[in-house]
Design a protein around this motif. Structure first.
Motif, PDB file in Angstrom:
ATOM      1  N   GLY A 141      -1.772 -10.237   2.725  1.00  0.00           N
ATOM      2  CA  GLY A 141      -2.468  -8.703   2.262  1.00  0.00           C
ATOM      3  C   GLY A 141      -2.020  -7.974   1.718  1.00  0.00           C
ATOM      4  N   SER A 142      -0.207  -7.202   2.275  1.00  0.00           N
ATOM      5  CA  SER A 142      -0.230  -6.510   1.631  1.00  0.00           C
ATOM      6  C   SER A 142       0.182  -5.957   0.315  1.00  0.00           C
ATOM      7  CB  SER A 142       1.550  -6.317   2.284  1.00  0.00           C
ATOM      8  OG  SER A 142       1.720  -4.767   2.262  1.00  0.00           O
ATOM      9  N   LEU A 143      -0.042  -5.561  -0.397  1.00  0.00           N
ATOM     10  CA  LEU A 143       0.092  -4.514  -1.373  1.00  0.00           C
ATOM     11  C   LEU A 143       1.869  -4.582  -1.828  1.00  0.00           C
ATOM     12  CD1 LEU A 143      -2.116  -2.025  -2.536  1.00  0.00           C
ATOM     13  CD2 LEU A 143      -2.664  -4.434  -2.519  1.00  0.00           C
ATOM     14  N   HIS A 180      -2.038   4.447   0.764  1.00  0.00           N
ATOM     15  CA  HIS A 180      -1.169   3.965  -0.268  1.00  0.00           C
ATOM     16  C   HIS A 180      -1.751   3.903  -1.512  1.00  0.00           C
ATOM     17  CE1 HIS A 180       1.300   0.212  -0.989  1.00  0.00           C
ATOM     18  NE2 HIS A 180       1.832   1.040  -1.552  1.00  0.00           N
ATOM     19  N   ILE A 181      -3.211   4.302  -1.850  1.00  0.00           N
ATOM     20  CA  ILE A 181      -3.718   3.917  -3.333  1.00  0.00           C
ATOM     21  C   ILE A 181      -3.601   4.772  -3.278  1.00  0.00           C
ATOM     22  CG2 ILE A 181      -5.952   3.482  -4.460  1.00  0.00           C
ATOM     23  CD1 ILE A 181      -4.776   0.578  -3.277  1.00  0.00           C
ATOM     24  N   LYS A 182      -3.297   6.458  -2.953  1.00  0.00           N
ATOM     25  CA  LYS A 182      -3.518   7.597  -3.821  1.00  0.00           C
ATOM     26  C   LYS A 182      -1.658   7.745  -4.454  1.00  0.00           C
ATOM     27  CE  LYS A 182      -4.355  11.975  -2.738  1.00  0.00           C
ATOM     28  NZ  LYS A 182      -2.677  12.927  -2.889  1.00  0.00           N
ATOM     29  N   ALA A 183      -1.040   7.179  -3.586  1.00  0.00           N
ATOM     30  CA  ALA A 183      -0.163   7.258  -4.132  1.00  0.00           C
ATOM     31  C   ALA A 183       0.558   6.129  -4.898  1.00  0.00           C
ATOM     32  CB  ALA A 183       1.288   7.033  -3.132  1.00  0.00           C
ATOM     33  N   LEU A 184      -0.314   5.150  -5.076  1.00  0.00           N
ATOM     34  CA  LEU A 184       0.178   4.584  -6.421  1.00  0.00           C
ATOM     35  C   LEU A 184      -0.424   5.014  -7.297  1.00  0.00           C
ATOM     36  CD1 LEU A 184      -0.621   1.049  -5.433  1.00  0.00           C
ATOM     37  CD2 LEU A 184       1.176   1.560  -6.503  1.00  0.00           C
ATOM     38  N   ARG A 185      -1.922   5.789  -7.717  1.00  0.00           N
ATOM     39  CA  ARG A 185      -2.381   6.116  -8.846  1.00  0.00           C
ATOM     40  C   ARG A 185      -1.347   7.697  -9.339  1.00  0.00           C
ATOM     41  NH1 ARG A 185      -7.913   7.051  -5.582  1.00  0.00           N
ATOM     42  NH2 ARG A 185      -9.152   5.293  -6.377  1.00  0.00           N
ATOM     43  N   GLU A 186      -0.787   8.113  -8.236  1.00  0.00           N
ATOM     44  CA  GLU A 186       0.372   9.169  -7.910  1.00  0.00           C
ATOM     45  C   GLU A 186       1.228   8.632  -9.360  1.00  0.00           C
ATOM     46  OE1 GLU A 186       0.081  11.674  -5.146  1.00  0.00           O
ATOM     47  OE2 GLU A 186      -1.903  12.454  -5.056  1.00  0.00           O
ATOM     48  N   CYS A 212       6.318   0.797  -7.918  1.00  0.00           N
ATOM     49  CA  CYS A 212       7.681   0.450  -7.765  1.00  0.00           C
ATOM     50  C   CYS A 212       8.678  -0.977  -8.008  1.00  0.00           C
ATOM     51  CB  CYS A 212       8.480   0.913  -6.191  1.00  0.00           C
ATOM     52  SG  CYS A 212       8.342   0.445  -4.838  1.00  0.00           S
ATOM     53  N   GLN A 213       9.057  -1.347  -8.521  1.00  0.00           N
ATOM     54  CA  GLN A 213      10.133  -2.411  -8.384  1.00  0.00           C
ATOM     55  C   GLN A 213       9.171  -3.539  -7.215  1.00  0.00           C
ATOM     56  OE1 GLN A 213      14.192  -2.822  -9.133  1.00  0.00           O
ATOM     57  NE2 GLN A 213      14.213  -2.538  -6.760  1.00  0.00           N
ATOM     58  N   LEU A 214       9.099  -2.848  -5.274  1.00  0.00           N
ATOM     59  CA  LEU A 214       8.407  -4.165  -4.570  1.00  0.00           C
ATOM     60  C   LEU A 214       7.475  -4.407  -3.990  1.00  0.00           C
ATOM     61  CD1 LEU A 214      11.561  -3.001  -1.918  1.00  0.00           C
ATOM     62  CD2 LEU A 214      10.992  -5.132  -3.146  1.00  0.00           C
ATOM     63  N   HIS A 215       6.052  -3.343  -5.678  1.00  0.00           N
ATOM     64  CA  HIS A 215       5.103  -3.923  -5.454  1.00  0.00           C
ATOM     65  C   HIS A 215       4.876  -5.071  -6.020  1.00  0.00           C
ATOM     66  CE1 HIS A 215       4.238   0.677  -4.390  1.00  0.00           C
ATOM     67  NE2 HIS A 215       3.192  -0.144  -3.808  1.00  0.00           N
ATOM     68  N   ARG A 216       3.738  -5.681  -5.839  1.00  0.00           N
ATOM     69  CA  ARG A 216       3.252  -7.139  -5.809  1.00  0.00           C
ATOM     70  C   ARG A 216       2.209  -6.664  -7.118  1.00  0.00           C
ATOM     71  NH1 ARG A 216       1.698  -9.347  -0.075  1.00  0.00           N
ATOM     72  NH2 ARG A 216       3.470  -9.176   0.924  1.00  0.00           N
ATOM     73  N   LYS A 217       3.064  -6.609  -7.839  1.00  0.00           N
ATOM     74  CA  LYS A 217       2.515  -5.946  -9.547  1.00  0.00           C
ATOM     75  C   LYS A 217       1.299  -7.497 -10.258  1.00  0.00           C
ATOM     76  CE  LYS A 217       5.597  -3.633 -11.310  1.00  0.00           C
ATOM     77  NZ  LYS A 217       6.948  -3.637 -10.161  1.00  0.00           N
ATOM     78  N   SER A 218       1.043  -8.279  -9.344  1.00  0.00           N
ATOM     79  CA  SER A 218       0.313  -9.976  -9.553  1.00  0.00           C
ATOM     80  C   SER A 218      -1.215  -9.356  -9.076  1.00  0.00           C
ATOM     81  CB  SER A 218       0.779 -10.640  -9.193  1.00  0.00           C
ATOM     82  OG  SER A 218       1.015 -10.636  -8.083  1.00  0.00           O
ATOM     83  N   SER A 240      -2.106  -3.801  -9.860  1.00  0.00           N
ATOM     84  CA  SER A 240      -2.048  -3.083 -11.642  1.00  0.00           C
ATOM     85  C   SER A 240      -2.760  -2.543 -12.243  1.00  0.00           C
ATOM     86  CB  SER A 240      -2.203  -4.289 -12.097  1.00  0.00           C
ATOM     87  OG  SER A 240      -3.693  -5.242 -12.101  1.00  0.00           O
ATOM     88  N   LEU A 241      -3.656  -2.175 -11.246  1.00  0.00           N
ATOM     89  CA  LEU A 241      -5.099  -1.094 -11.314  1.00  0.00           C
ATOM     90  C   LEU A 241      -5.373  -0.599 -10.419  1.00  0.00           C
ATOM     91  CD1 LEU A 241      -7.330  -3.814 -13.526  1.00  0.00           C
ATOM     92  CD2 LEU A 241      -6.081  -2.641 -14.474  1.00  0.00           C
TER      93      LEU A 241
END
Length: 198
Positions: A21-23, A172-178, A182-188, A193-194
């Motif tokens: 379940g990790s992002l 973590h979600i806040k850091a993603l918004r800001e 990165c290349q190690l995030h699961r963009k699927s 992605s959103l």
């Protein structure tokens, strides 16, 4: 804990995954064969232990029993989907034990596809609560992955992986918004992605 010696053929192999379940980051799995009955005092589902307890049990399992780790990368997760990537990590862990046969106790409901026919499989819902070999695998995989995510956090310090191991915490979600992924995030994953909708 339930009796696990009854399973044939021997050896009995416990397998569990972590990070599904990790992002961010790979999904990990561990496979463990318990060599004797002298089991760690705190051997149970890794989620029920403190970090200190997990590390103590981790060291004892590695010293006394047969252990192997497998993983599936972020790229494999994107290509296969997280469910199949998790089973791939589990298969790699089992193959890492270098055994010719065995009976695999798999945590959860999903069997491991393409596992050689010499390995029987039994799926066990909440197996990490009931069978010591699975409990051991859950601890090995959790500690190993957490350590890797802490190392990766040094390369990508914005996301706090040393604390959240890549999971969807508020910070973590806040850091993603800001910062964006990165290349190690699961963009699927939708939360990557959103991230602005969460």
């Amino acid at each position: 804990m339930k009796e696990w010696h009854k399973f044939r053929p021997k050896p009995v192999i416990g397998v569990d995954e972590v990070g599904r379940g990790s992002l961010a980051g790979p999904v990990f799995a561990a496979a463990v064969v318990l060599k004797h009955e002298r089991l760690p005092e705190f051997l149970r589902d890794s989620k029920l232990l403190s970090r200190k307890q997990r590390i103590e049990v981790f060291k004892e399992i590695c010293a006394e029993h047969r252990v192997a780790i497998g993983l599936a990368t972020v790229e494999e997760i994107a290509m296969l989907n997280i469910v199949y990537a998790s089973t791939l990590a589990m298969k790699r862990a089992i193959m890492g034990l270098q055994l010719s046969k065995g009976h695999v106790l798999v945590d959860g409901r999903i069997r491991i596809p393409t596992l050689p026919k010499e390995y029987l499989q039994t799926t066990v819902v909440k197996g990490d609560l009931h069978y010591p070999p699975i409990s051991a695998a859950s601890i090995i995989s959790k500690v190993t992955r957490d350590e890797l995510m802490a190392v990766l956090a040094e390369q990508y310090p914005a996301y706090g992986w040393e604390h959240n191991a890549g999971y969807a915490t508020a910070s973590h979600i806040k850091a993603l918004r800001e910062n964006g992924p990165c290349q190690l995030h699961r963009k699927s994953f939708a939360q990557v992605s959103l991230p602005f909708i969460f």
